[in-house]
Design a protein around this motif. Structure first.
Motif, mmCIF file in Angstrom:
data_model
loop_
_atom_site.group_PDB
_atom_site.id
_atom_site.type_symbol
_atom_site.label_atom_id
_atom_site.label_comp_id
_atom_site.label_asym_id
_atom_site.label_seq_id
_atom_site.Cartn_x
_atom_site.Cartn_y
_atom_site.Cartn_z
ATOM 1 N N LEU A 141 0.812 -1.217 0.000
ATOM 2 C CA LEU A 141 0.000 0.000 0.000
ATOM 3 C C LEU A 141 0.845 1.266 0.000
ATOM 4 O O LEU A 141 0.349 2.335 -0.367
ATOM 5 C CB LEU A 141 -0.921 0.001 1.227
ATOM 6 C CG LEU A 141 -1.870 -1.198 1.342
ATOM 7 C CD1 LEU A 141 -2.743 -1.062 2.582
ATOM 8 C CD2 LEU A 141 -2.729 -1.334 0.091
ATOM 9 N N VAL A 142 2.094 1.160 0.431
ATOM 10 C CA VAL A 142 3.004 2.312 0.433
ATOM 11 C C VAL A 142 4.308 1.837 -0.212
ATOM 12 O O VAL A 142 5.318 1.609 0.451
ATOM 13 C CB VAL A 142 3.259 2.851 1.858
ATOM 14 C CG1 VAL A 142 3.945 4.215 1.794
ATOM 15 C CG2 VAL A 142 1.963 2.963 2.650
ATOM 16 N N ALA A 143 4.261 1.682 -1.516
ATOM 17 C CA ALA A 143 5.356 1.034 -2.241
ATOM 18 C C ALA A 143 6.683 1.770 -2.116
ATOM 19 O O ALA A 143 7.748 1.170 -2.269
ATOM 20 C CB ALA A 143 4.980 0.884 -3.719
ATOM 21 N N ALA A 144 6.659 3.076 -1.827
ATOM 22 C CA ALA A 144 7.889 3.859 -1.759
ATOM 23 C C ALA A 144 8.684 3.609 -0.475
ATOM 24 O O ALA A 144 9.840 4.039 -0.373
ATOM 25 C CB ALA A 144 7.566 5.344 -1.872
ATOM 26 N N LEU A 145 8.105 2.918 0.484
ATOM 27 C CA LEU A 145 8.830 2.656 1.726
ATOM 28 C C LEU A 145 10.049 1.770 1.467
ATOM 29 O O LEU A 145 9.972 0.812 0.692
ATOM 30 C CB LEU A 145 7.916 1.954 2.733
ATOM 31 C CG LEU A 145 6.838 2.792 3.412
ATOM 32 C CD1 LEU A 145 5.935 1.896 4.249
ATOM 33 C CD2 LEU A 145 7.462 3.869 4.288
ATOM 34 N N PRO A 146 11.164 2.044 2.139
ATOM 35 C CA PRO A 146 12.356 1.203 1.954
ATOM 36 C C PRO A 146 12.116 -0.265 2.278
ATOM 37 O O PRO A 146 12.785 -1.127 1.706
ATOM 38 C CB PRO A 146 13.373 1.838 2.917
ATOM 39 C CG PRO A 146 12.948 3.257 3.038
ATOM 40 C CD PRO A 146 11.451 3.234 2.977
ATOM 41 N N GLY A 150 9.010 3.081 11.417
ATOM 42 C CA GLY A 150 9.749 1.852 11.172
ATOM 43 C C GLY A 150 10.483 1.304 12.378
ATOM 44 O O GLY A 150 11.191 0.298 12.263
ATOM 45 N N ARG A 151 10.305 1.922 13.518
ATOM 46 C CA ARG A 151 10.906 1.336 14.723
ATOM 47 C C ARG A 151 10.088 0.143 15.211
ATOM 48 O O ARG A 151 10.566 -0.645 16.026
ATOM 49 C CB ARG A 151 11.053 2.380 15.834
ATOM 50 C CG ARG A 151 12.046 3.488 15.471
ATOM 51 C CD ARG A 151 12.512 4.255 16.679
ATOM 52 N NE ARG A 151 13.322 3.434 17.576
ATOM 53 C CZ ARG A 151 13.988 3.913 18.623
ATOM 54 N NH1 ARG A 151 13.924 5.193 18.909
ATOM 55 N NH2 ARG A 151 14.700 3.126 19.393
ATOM 56 N N ASN A 206 15.758 -5.827 3.744
ATOM 57 C CA ASN A 206 15.405 -4.406 3.786
ATOM 58 C C ASN A 206 15.242 -3.923 5.223
ATOM 59 O O ASN A 206 15.633 -2.792 5.565
ATOM 60 C CB ASN A 206 14.113 -4.162 3.004
ATOM 61 C CG ASN A 206 14.306 -4.263 1.503
ATOM 62 O OD1 ASN A 206 15.436 -4.239 1.008
ATOM 63 N ND2 ASN A 206 13.211 -4.376 0.767
ATOM 64 N N TRP A 207 14.640 -4.748 6.060
ATOM 65 C CA TRP A 207 14.499 -4.359 7.473
ATOM 66 C C TRP A 207 15.869 -4.149 8.106
ATOM 67 O O TRP A 207 16.119 -3.117 8.762
ATOM 68 C CB TRP A 207 13.720 -5.435 8.230
ATOM 69 C CG TRP A 207 13.633 -5.189 9.706
ATOM 70 C CD1 TRP A 207 12.996 -4.138 10.332
ATOM 71 C CD2 TRP A 207 14.202 -5.988 10.756
ATOM 72 N NE1 TRP A 207 13.146 -4.240 11.704
ATOM 73 C CE2 TRP A 207 13.872 -5.365 11.988
ATOM 74 C CE3 TRP A 207 14.935 -7.167 10.768
ATOM 75 C CZ2 TRP A 207 14.277 -5.893 13.220
ATOM 76 C CZ3 TRP A 207 15.334 -7.703 11.993
ATOM 77 C CH2 TRP A 207 14.999 -7.058 13.201
ATOM 78 N N ILE A 208 16.769 -5.092 7.901
ATOM 79 C CA ILE A 208 18.116 -4.974 8.470
ATOM 80 C C ILE A 208 18.828 -3.750 7.921
ATOM 81 O O ILE A 208 19.427 -2.957 8.660
ATOM 82 C CB ILE A 208 18.930 -6.245 8.190
ATOM 83 C CG1 ILE A 208 18.434 -7.424 9.033
ATOM 84 C CG2 ILE A 208 20.418 -6.000 8.457
ATOM 85 C CD1 ILE A 208 18.673 -7.275 10.519
ATOM 86 N N ASN A 209 18.777 -3.546 6.613
ATOM 87 C CA ASN A 209 19.565 -2.486 5.983
ATOM 88 C C ASN A 209 19.012 -1.091 6.278
ATOM 89 O O ASN A 209 19.755 -0.190 6.693
ATOM 90 C CB ASN A 209 19.627 -2.701 4.473
ATOM 91 C CG ASN A 209 20.555 -1.715 3.786
ATOM 92 O OD1 ASN A 209 21.538 -1.266 4.375
ATOM 93 N ND2 ASN A 209 20.243 -1.363 2.559
ATOM 94 N N TYR A 264 20.343 -1.095 10.419
ATOM 95 C CA TYR A 264 21.698 -0.621 10.163
ATOM 96 C C TYR A 264 21.759 0.892 9.950
ATOM 97 O O TYR A 264 22.557 1.592 10.577
ATOM 98 C CB TYR A 264 22.263 -1.348 8.948
ATOM 99 C CG TYR A 264 23.557 -0.785 8.417
ATOM 100 C CD1 TYR A 264 24.702 -0.759 9.220
ATOM 101 C CD2 TYR A 264 23.648 -0.298 7.120
ATOM 102 C CE1 TYR A 264 25.892 -0.250 8.734
ATOM 103 C CE2 TYR A 264 24.824 0.203 6.628
ATOM 104 C CZ TYR A 264 25.951 0.233 7.438
ATOM 105 O OH TYR A 264 27.122 0.745 6.953
ATOM 106 N N GLN A 265 20.906 1.428 9.093
ATOM 107 C CA GLN A 265 21.007 2.847 8.755
ATOM 108 C C GLN A 265 20.421 3.770 9.819
ATOM 109 O O GLN A 265 20.644 4.977 9.786
ATOM 110 C CB GLN A 265 20.350 3.116 7.396
ATOM 111 C CG GLN A 265 21.087 2.426 6.257
ATOM 112 C CD GLN A 265 20.667 2.924 4.889
ATOM 113 O OE1 GLN A 265 20.221 4.059 4.745
ATOM 114 N NE2 GLN A 265 20.824 2.100 3.876
#
Length: 305
Positions: free
Chosen positions: A173-178, A227-228, A287-290, A294-295
């Motif tokens: 639904l929010v494709a732009a999310l990392p 995203g936390r 993606n979750w990790i990166n 991580y970031q």
């Protein structure tokens, strides 16, 4: 980069046979790069199976991860050898003094019980509260997702007439999310649950965002706190044969479990499963990790807020 795992963890040998690069602690001591510290609160009854499923996905990252396993003081597992728990798991009281880059909380076989009736609910609530100040990003899976949404946001769960069981198409639904980087518009997710959370309840809380859902299986991923916190109602970590084992375990014993949908070749259990979720599962965890662990984590882990 490999995963850094406790010496002699059973998953090490299992994953090496799959050509997955893992590193035990003895070898890891020669590495000078600070690994990301990931703690897993494993509430599933078959601990070794869940450990292997999660480690398989976490291994698909170029970053070095140090994996630790947390257990509850108020609950003794019945399906895992005591020796395994003593060797590889530590109580929350021991691990809570540390800061962590990421945390995963698994499902638990208490789904149909009211949260307050779960024997370890008090300890679970304390761990959830602790995670908000000691972990950069936390991933809540299945029952843990429902428990986290209930504890933090008062989102209720509802019983289903029939078990939500099988592989269901999900829409981003929010494709732009990392978290969805590299995803297709539709992806598959295994579900195995007797209860659900509902979009209408979640939509009333502006702190929550439904970021993936299915017309058939409902809400699948909810994001909070930028995203936390991620709440995943399905099981992207499942191995190819997990639903098959659950089906054969329950068939003839329960009247609310049907053959898993969209799972077996030609809908015939004798033909075995068709794996349709593995690629996106690897992407999701990477993606979750990166992007969210991580970031977002400080190099000095003690500065996590």
């Amino acid at each position: 980069m490999p995963l850094r795992l406790p010496d002699k963890l059973p998953a090490i040998d299992l994953l090496k046979k799959e050509n997955i690069f893992v590193m035990d602690e003895s070898r890891a001591h020669n590495q000078e790069i600070r690994p990301l510290k990931i703690v897993i609160l494993n509430l599933m009854p078959l601990k070794i199976t869940t450990e292997t499923d999660l480690i398989r996905l976490l291994s698909n990252t170029p970053l070095q991860l140090e994996i630790n396993f947390m257990k509850l003081r108020s609950h003794t597992p019945k399906n895992t050898p005591v020796e395994h728990m003593m060797m590889f798991y530590k109580d929350f009281d021991i691990l809570k003094e540390q800061k962590w880059d990421g945390m995963i909380v698994t499902g638990a076989p208490v789904e149909t019980m009211p949260f307050e009736d779960v024997a370890y609910w008090g300890e679970i609530k304390a761990i959830f509260d602790w995670a908000r100040t000691h972990v950069t990003s936390t991933l809540y899976i299945c029952w843990a997702a429902q428990a986290g949404l209930y504890h933090f946001y008062d989102i209720p769960k509802y019983p289903l007439q029939k078990k939500m069981f099988g592989i269901f198409p999900q829409h981003t639904l929010v494709a732009a999310l990392p978290i969805f980087r590299g995803f297709d518009d539709v992806f598959a997710m295994p579900h195995s649950r007797h209860t659900e959370v509902r979009r209408d309840d979640i939509a009333r809380d502006s702190r929550l965002t439904v970021i993936a859902e299915s017309e058939e299986s409902g809400v699948s991923i909810v994001m909070a706190r930028n995203g936390r916190e991620f709440f995943v109602t399905g099981h992207m970590e499942y191995a190819p044969d997990t639903l098959d084992k659950e089906y054969r375990r329950d068939i003839g014993k329960r009247d609310d479990v049907e053959m898993p949908k969209n799972y077996y070749q030609n809908d015939n259990p004798d033909n075995g499963p068709v794996v349709t979720w593995r690629a996106h599962a690897n992407l999701f965890f990477s993606n979750w990790i990166n992007y969210y662990v991580y970031q977002e984590t400080p190099y000095d882990i003690s500065k996590i807020e």
